[in-house]
Structure formats: C-alpha cells, structure tokens
Motif scaffolding. Structure first.
Motif, PDB file in Angstrom:
ATOM      1  N   LEU A  93       0.846  -1.172  -0.094  1.00  0.00           N
ATOM      2  CA  LEU A  93      -0.088  -0.021   0.041  1.00  0.00           C
ATOM      3  C   LEU A  93       0.780   1.251  -0.255  1.00  0.00           C
ATOM      4  N   HIS A 100       6.764  -1.585  -5.736  1.00  0.00           N
ATOM      5  CA  HIS A 100       5.356  -1.859  -5.801  1.00  0.00           C
ATOM      6  C   HIS A 100       4.758  -2.961  -6.605  1.00  0.00           C
ATOM      7  N   ARG A 104       3.232  -6.637  -5.545  1.00  0.00           N
ATOM      8  CA  ARG A 104       1.973  -6.890  -6.121  1.00  0.00           C
ATOM      9  C   ARG A 104       1.980  -8.204  -6.737  1.00  0.00           C
ATOM     10  N   PHE A 111      -4.738 -14.667  -4.129  1.00  0.00           N
ATOM     11  CA  PHE A 111      -6.067 -14.176  -4.335  1.00  0.00           C
ATOM     12  C   PHE A 111      -6.751 -14.575  -5.708  1.00  0.00           C
ATOM     13  N   ILE A 154     -10.010 -13.430   7.993  1.00  0.00           N
ATOM     14  CA  ILE A 154      -8.586 -13.088   7.319  1.00  0.00           C
ATOM     15  C   ILE A 154      -7.678 -13.701   8.329  1.00  0.00           C
ATOM     16  N   THR A 270     -12.963  -3.137   6.126  1.00  0.00           N
ATOM     17  CA  THR A 270     -13.487  -2.765   4.731  1.00  0.00           C
ATOM     18  C   THR A 270     -14.749  -3.934   4.532  1.00  0.00           C
ATOM     19  N   ALA A 274     -18.695  -3.084   4.738  1.00  0.00           N
ATOM     20  CA  ALA A 274     -19.621  -3.339   3.245  1.00  0.00           C
ATOM     21  C   ALA A 274     -20.741  -4.273   3.747  1.00  0.00           C
ATOM     22  N   LEU A 312     -22.277  -1.795  -2.772  1.00  0.00           N
ATOM     23  CA  LEU A 312     -20.878  -1.233  -2.765  1.00  0.00           C
ATOM     24  C   LEU A 312     -21.027   0.201  -3.662  1.00  0.00           C
ATOM     25  N   VAL A 321      -9.825   7.491  -3.706  1.00  0.00           N
ATOM     26  CA  VAL A 321      -8.574   6.994  -3.565  1.00  0.00           C
ATOM     27  C   VAL A 321      -7.314   8.204  -4.035  1.00  0.00           C
ATOM     28  N   ARG A 323      -3.830   9.845  -5.610  1.00  0.00           N
ATOM     29  CA  ARG A 323      -2.625   9.606  -6.556  1.00  0.00           C
ATOM     30  C   ARG A 323      -1.711  11.189  -6.512  1.00  0.00           C
ATOM     31  N   PHE A 380     -13.499  -0.558  -5.662  1.00  0.00           N
ATOM     32  CA  PHE A 380     -12.066  -1.032  -5.362  1.00  0.00           C
ATOM     33  C   PHE A 380     -10.866  -0.525  -5.793  1.00  0.00           C
ATOM     34  N   GLY A 381     -11.058   0.904  -6.253  1.00  0.00           N
ATOM     35  CA  GLY A 381     -10.261   1.839  -6.919  1.00  0.00           C
ATOM     36  C   GLY A 381     -10.003   1.137  -8.244  1.00  0.00           C
ATOM     37  N   ARG A 386      -5.487  -1.464  -8.264  1.00  0.00           N
ATOM     38  CA  ARG A 386      -6.932  -1.793  -7.816  1.00  0.00           C
ATOM     39  C   ARG A 386      -6.883  -2.897  -6.495  1.00  0.00           C
ATOM     40  N   LEU A 388      -6.332  -5.441  -4.212  1.00  0.00           N
ATOM     41  CA  LEU A 388      -5.974  -7.077  -4.600  1.00  0.00           C
ATOM     42  C   LEU A 388      -6.873  -7.951  -3.929  1.00  0.00           C
ATOM     43  N   PHE A 392     -11.884 -11.764  -3.135  1.00  0.00           N
ATOM     44  CA  PHE A 392     -11.887 -12.216  -1.819  1.00  0.00           C
ATOM     45  C   PHE A 392     -13.191 -11.659  -1.009  1.00  0.00           C
ATOM     46  N   ALA A 393     -13.187 -10.347  -1.206  1.00  0.00           N
ATOM     47  CA  ALA A 393     -14.206  -9.580  -0.445  1.00  0.00           C
ATOM     48  C   ALA A 393     -15.573  -9.837  -1.067  1.00  0.00           C
TER      49      ALA A 393
HETATM   50  C1  HEM Z   1     -15.317  -4.686   0.508  1.00  0.00           C
HETATM   51  C2  HEM Z   1     -14.085  -4.565   0.859  1.00  0.00           C
HETATM   52  C3  HEM Z   1     -13.064  -3.817   0.364  1.00  0.00           C
HETATM   53  C4  HEM Z   1     -12.936  -2.693  -0.186  1.00  0.00           C
HETATM   54  C5  HEM Z   1     -14.147  -1.594  -0.471  1.00  0.00           C
HETATM   55  C6  HEM Z   1     -11.348  -2.439  -0.564  1.00  0.00           C
HETATM   56  C7  HEM Z   1     -11.118  -1.176  -1.041  1.00  0.00           C
HETATM   57  C8  HEM Z   1      -9.978  -0.989  -1.765  1.00  0.00           C
HETATM   58  C9  HEM Z   1      -9.506   0.391  -2.241  1.00  0.00           C
HETATM   59  C10 HEM Z   1     -10.330   1.518  -2.520  1.00  0.00           C
HETATM   60  C11 HEM Z   1      -8.174   0.001  -2.428  1.00  0.00           C
HETATM   61  C12 HEM Z   1      -7.339   1.281  -3.192  1.00  0.00           C
HETATM   62  C13 HEM Z   1      -7.273   1.353  -4.487  1.00  0.00           C
HETATM   63  C14 HEM Z   1      -6.531   2.205  -5.125  1.00  0.00           C
HETATM   64  O1  HEM Z   1      -5.760   3.025  -4.934  1.00  0.00           O
HETATM   65  O2  HEM Z   1      -6.926   2.354  -6.570  1.00  0.00           O
HETATM   66  C15 HEM Z   1      -7.744  -1.077  -2.044  1.00  0.00           C
HETATM   67  C16 HEM Z   1      -6.560  -1.507  -2.025  1.00  0.00           C
HETATM   68  C17 HEM Z   1      -6.079  -2.709  -1.610  1.00  0.00           C
HETATM   69  N1  HEM Z   1      -6.785  -3.642  -0.693  1.00  0.00           N
HETATM   70 FE1  HEM Z   1      -8.721  -3.468  -0.498  1.00  0.00          FE
HETATM   71  N2  HEM Z   1     -10.991  -3.399  -0.056  1.00  0.00           N
HETATM   72  C18 HEM Z   1     -11.453  -4.371   0.471  1.00  0.00           C
HETATM   73  C19 HEM Z   1     -11.152  -5.656   0.909  1.00  0.00           C
HETATM   74  C20 HEM Z   1      -9.861  -6.124   0.707  1.00  0.00           C
HETATM   75  C21 HEM Z   1      -9.615  -7.315   1.195  1.00  0.00           C
HETATM   76  C22 HEM Z   1     -10.441  -8.433   1.779  1.00  0.00           C
HETATM   77  C23 HEM Z   1      -8.195  -7.634   1.189  1.00  0.00           C
HETATM   78  C24 HEM Z   1      -7.265  -8.485   1.362  1.00  0.00           C
HETATM   79  C25 HEM Z   1      -7.556  -9.779   1.876  1.00  0.00           C
HETATM   80  C26 HEM Z   1      -7.544  -6.129   0.604  1.00  0.00           C
HETATM   81  C27 HEM Z   1      -6.313  -5.933   0.223  1.00  0.00           C
HETATM   82  C28 HEM Z   1      -5.844  -4.654  -0.401  1.00  0.00           C
HETATM   83  C29 HEM Z   1      -4.600  -4.215  -0.914  1.00  0.00           C
HETATM   84  C30 HEM Z   1      -3.355  -5.306  -0.402  1.00  0.00           C
HETATM   85  C31 HEM Z   1      -4.664  -3.140  -1.319  1.00  0.00           C
HETATM   86  C32 HEM Z   1      -3.613  -2.443  -2.029  1.00  0.00           C
HETATM   87  C33 HEM Z   1      -3.132  -2.620  -3.520  1.00  0.00           C
HETATM   88  C34 HEM Z   1      -2.339  -1.943  -4.161  1.00  0.00           C
HETATM   89  O3  HEM Z   1      -1.799  -0.924  -3.565  1.00  0.00           O
HETATM   90  O4  HEM Z   1      -1.381  -2.304  -5.172  1.00  0.00           O
HETATM   91  N3  HEM Z   1      -8.564  -5.488   0.207  1.00  0.00           N
HETATM   92  N4  HEM Z   1      -8.658  -1.732  -1.629  1.00  0.00           N
END
Ligand code: HEM
Length: 444
Positions: A93, A100, A104, A111, A154, A270, A274, A312, A321, A323, A380-381, A386, A388, A392-393
């Motif tokens: 993150l 990165h 990633r 996943f 988790i 998160t 949701a 969602l 998000v 940048r 989810f961005g 986007r 990861l 899963f979620a």
């Molecule tokens: C409803 C549930 C979830 C929502 C709404 C959500 C939303 C997001 C958003 C908005 C981002 C940023 C994306 C961007 O900057 O474009 C993100 C990044 C991330 N999420 Fe989720 N997330 C959820 C569940 C999860 C779960 C279950 C996991 C892992 C088990 C997870 C792991 C990550 C990781 C590792 C990133 C960083 C990705 C990167 O920077 O390459 N998220 N999530």
C-alpha cells in the motif's frame, strides 16, 4: 467531442473557511462532498491540511485517465503514508514504482479464483457460527458481528486452518494492535502523540503492542522458514514464503511482516463495513429482499452478485483513492502542477444520475439491465493499484449474506430513514452500526 480548453490554476475551492472545511470533511463527510459537488461541479480543490492540496474529481473521463495513466507519474503509495507506523515501509500500500510492482506480483497468487475458493468452507463455518449468536427479537447493530466474522476469516486465511493454539498466540496480540487503529479518535490520538513516550501516551502503548506482535510474527516467520514443509500449506503465509520474483528472490523477513500486516488490516474492516451496509439496505427494501430470496431459491447467482455491487455502489466503504502527481497533468482542462494529489471520488462517481438514474435508490437490477463501465463502478479503486482482495471480499460477502438468509428472517423496516455515514478509521460506516432485527428462520 470538442477538446476542452486548457485552463491555468486549480479547480475551484468551495467557498468555505478552512475551519468549516475541516469540520465538514471530518464530521459530515458525505454532506460535505455533496455540497462541494453542487457548488463546484466535477472538479474541486480541498486543502485538508495546510500543506496539502487535493483535487477531487468525479468526472469519468478523468478517473479513467488516472487509473490507466503511467503509475510512475501517479504515485498512490505516497498518499497512504499515514499507515506507515502500523504497516511498515515495505507494505504494498505504501510502495510505488518497480518495488510496488514486485510486491504486487508476489501477493497476487493467493487471491486467484481457484485458490480463493478454497477458503469458502472456512468462511461458511465462521459465518454460520457467528450468526447463530445474533440476538433474536430485538434490534442490534450488525457491524460488530461482521467485524468478528471478517477478522476471524482473514486471520485463518493468512495463518492457516490447523493449529488453532498457535494461530491464537499470534492472533490475539495482532487483534489488539489492529484495534488501536479501529476508530478515527484513536488514529488521531496516535498521530498527535507520535514518537512521544510519556506514561499516558497512546503512542507508547501502540509501540509496545507493535513490538510484541512483531516479535511473535518474526518468530513465526523463522519457524516456518526452518520447517522443510513450511511453504507447502494452502494458507497465504505459506504461499508468500514460497513466492519468488522474476530474479528468483523471496520476500525478506521484514517485507513479509509488512505484507502480512497489510493483508490483516486491509482485509477485514472494509469487508465488515460493506456487509453492515448491505444488511442496513436490505431491511429497508423489502422488494429487493424478496427478489433475493426468490433468486437464491431458484439457484440464480446473478441477483446476489448485483446486490453486493449495488451495496458497494450506494454505500462505498472507501470514499476516494489518492494519486500524487509526479509531473504536471492536464485533467478536465485544468493544468495541475506536480505535487498535487488527485482523488477520484468513489462516493460522488457512484451518485452520478447520468450513470446511475435515480442514484439514491437501492436497485440491484441496474447491474443486470445496464451495467456501468469499468471506470464508473470503482469501490475497489482501479488500474495497477486496484484492490488485491476485491474478489476475496465479494466472495466472502456472498457467503455471509447466504448464511444470514439461511438461518434468519430479517425484519423489514420499509420507509425507515437510512442510517447516516460516519468516518471510522479509513472507512465510511453506518452511524448506528447497521441496526437490524432478525428472527430465527423456521426450521425445515
Ligand atoms: C469490501 C471490501 C474492500 C474494499 C471496499 C476495498 C477497497 C480498496 C481500495 C479502494 C483500495 C485502493 C485502490 C486504489 O488505490 O486504486 C484497496 C487496495 C488494497 N486492498 Fe482492498 N478493499 C476491500 C477488501 C480487501 C481485502 C479482503 C483485502 C485482502 C485480503 C484487501 C487488500 C488490499 C490491498 C493489498 C490493497 C493495495 C493494492 C495496491 O496498492 O496495489 N482489500 N482496497
């Protein structure tokens, strides 16, 4: 389409004092965002802190350009720096550029579809057990129950399913540590006392808990590395231990620690929020619940999928998000200088009436009749950053919703006012925790 003329300067600022802006942003975030959009349109500039300018946009064309643009010019890691004390500097993150990408790629395999479905049975077992604890015949906030489910899921997905005692030895201190950043006041208290070690300092408590959790995590990493079968398991930890980058290099111990912490933090609050929103919406929309029950009875998966997507959309858990521009960029005709943060607003995008007619109503059918484009539904961005854990979620949400529908009858509250939105640590959550009433479903 005619080209948009390039304008100098920044998009308009809402005509509010800095104090009003900070208060609105913190306390009534959705009303504040609606007001900014009404006053300024698809682009506006905020100054959340004196040294930081944020250009918020809900223009689909701009959001597409941001998500598909060169990641070296659009840094996301910089925007997440406040999470560094908990996640550590090697968290995916917080990284940008080639590092990165390396992280990633190493994190992606656990996943993937097939792998992820292997967690299904465990998710179901956890959901059924926790839902069985719901009180019958009285209203209660569903969020804490959802948090308990998603945290256990988790933890078990990361650490493995077998040795519960070993899992708990790490799990309990980790839960306490994650709890220190579970609400806005706690995050604020940490930020205000960062580095101060006075006897009453929240920071000191946090640092002690982090040291304890880290010691256990590093001990576990060592034990698994020494075990010849330590990387053979189905759990995420084992898969990350076995992962190699194109140069044949594994994640170091410190990198592994940071990524484990990242998955634990990103992966539970998160999804829990949701789910709480989904139940809050379902109890206010009897026709939707009726259609969902009928679709489930007929084995039609699409409607449940649409319910999750609509939830969602209407109640995105992460509102935006960020940048950080590494070079000037023209967006919507504005020539934005390097150093500016641009923020695709998930919340405002999802309420555009031109994309989502009657945007305030909860209508899953819209995802079946006329699905939005890739850059118009963005909970989810997007792009190379986007989420990861998106699949899963969504997978977990469906399992939990099914577990509830199978064992409970949700009491309807048609016409009840929707719950307001409050900021928790990083999420937009229902102000009353998603209050529902659920009787036990008749057996058979
Ligand atoms: C409803 C549930 C979830 C929502 C709404 C959500 C939303 C997001 C958003 C908005 C981002 C940023 C994306 C961007 O900057 O474009 C993100 C990044 C991330 N999420 Fe989720 N997330 C959820 C569940 C999860 C779960 C279950 C996991 C892992 C088990 C997870 C792991 C990550 C990781 C590792 C990133 C960083 C990705 C990167 O920077 O390459 N998220 N999530």
């Amino acid at each position: 389409m005619a080209p948009v003329p390039v304008r100098g300067g920044m998009p308009p600022r809402p005509d509010l004092s800095n104090l009003m802006m900070s208060v609105g942003f913190m306390l009534t975030p959705t009303r504040f965002l609606d007001a900014c959009r009404d006053r300024c349109g698809d682009y506006f500039t905020l100054r959340p802190t004196p040294d930081r300018e944020l250009v918020v946009t809900s223009d689909p064309a701009a959001v597409k350009r941001i998500f598909t643009g060169d990641p070296d010019l659009l840094h996301a890691g910089e925007g997440n720096v406040t999470l560094a004390p908990l996640l550590g500097p090697s968290s995916v993150l917080l990284l940008d550029g080639p590092e990165h990408l390396r992280h990633r790629r190493l994190l992606l395999p656990p996943f993937h579809g097939e792998r992820m479905r292997a967690y299904g049975q465990m998710m179901e077992e956890v959901a059924e057990r926790r839902v069985a604890e719901w009180p019958a015949g009285r209203a209660f906030a569903v969020l804490p129950s959802m948090q308990a489910i998603t945290l256990e899921v988790i933890m078990r997905a990361v650490f493995g399913f077998e040795d519960e005692e070993r899992r708990e030895r790490i799990g309990a201190p980790l839960r306490r540590l994650l709890d220190t950043v579970a609400s806005r006041p706690r995050v604020l208290a940490l930020a205000l006392t960062a580095g101060r070690n006075g006897p009453l300092s929240p920071w000191r408590r946090f640092a002690a808990m982090r040291a304890r959790a880290d010691a256990l995590l590093f001990e576990e990493i060592r034990a698994r590395r020494e075990d010849p079968r330590g990387a053979e398991g189905e759990d995420i930890f084992s898969m990350l231990l076995a992962a190699r980058d194109p140069a044949g290099q594994p994640l170091s111990d410190a990198e592994l620690r940071d990524e484990l912490m990242t998955l634990l933090l990103a992966g539970h609050e998160t999804t829990a929020t949701a789910l709480a929103w989904t139940f809050e919406q379902l109890t206010r929309n009897p026709e939707v619940l009726g259609c969902l029950l009928a679709a489930e009875r007929d084995g039609e998966e699409d409607y449940l999928d649409a319910v999750v997507k609509e939830s969602l959309r209407l109640r995105p858990v992460i509102p935006a998000v960020v940048r950080c521009l590494q070079a000037p960029m023209v967006l919507g005709g504005w020539e934005l200088p390097a150093g500016v943060n641009v923020a695709p607003s998930i919340y405002l995008m999802h309420r555009r009436p031109d994309i989502y007619p009657d945007p305030l109503s909860f209508r899953p059918e819209r995802f079946l009749e006329n699905p939005p484009g890739t850059y118009e539904w963005i909970p989810f961005g997007g792009g190379i950053r986007r989420c990861l854990g998106a699949s899963f979620a969504a997978f977990e949400m469906k399992i939990v919703i099914r577990a509830v529908l199978a064992s409970r009858r949700l009491r309807m509250r048609p016409g009840a006012r929707p719950e307001g939105v409050t900021r928790r640590a990083i999420t937009f959550a229902p102000t009353r925790g998603g209050r529902v009433r659920a009787d036990r479903a008749a057996a058979g």
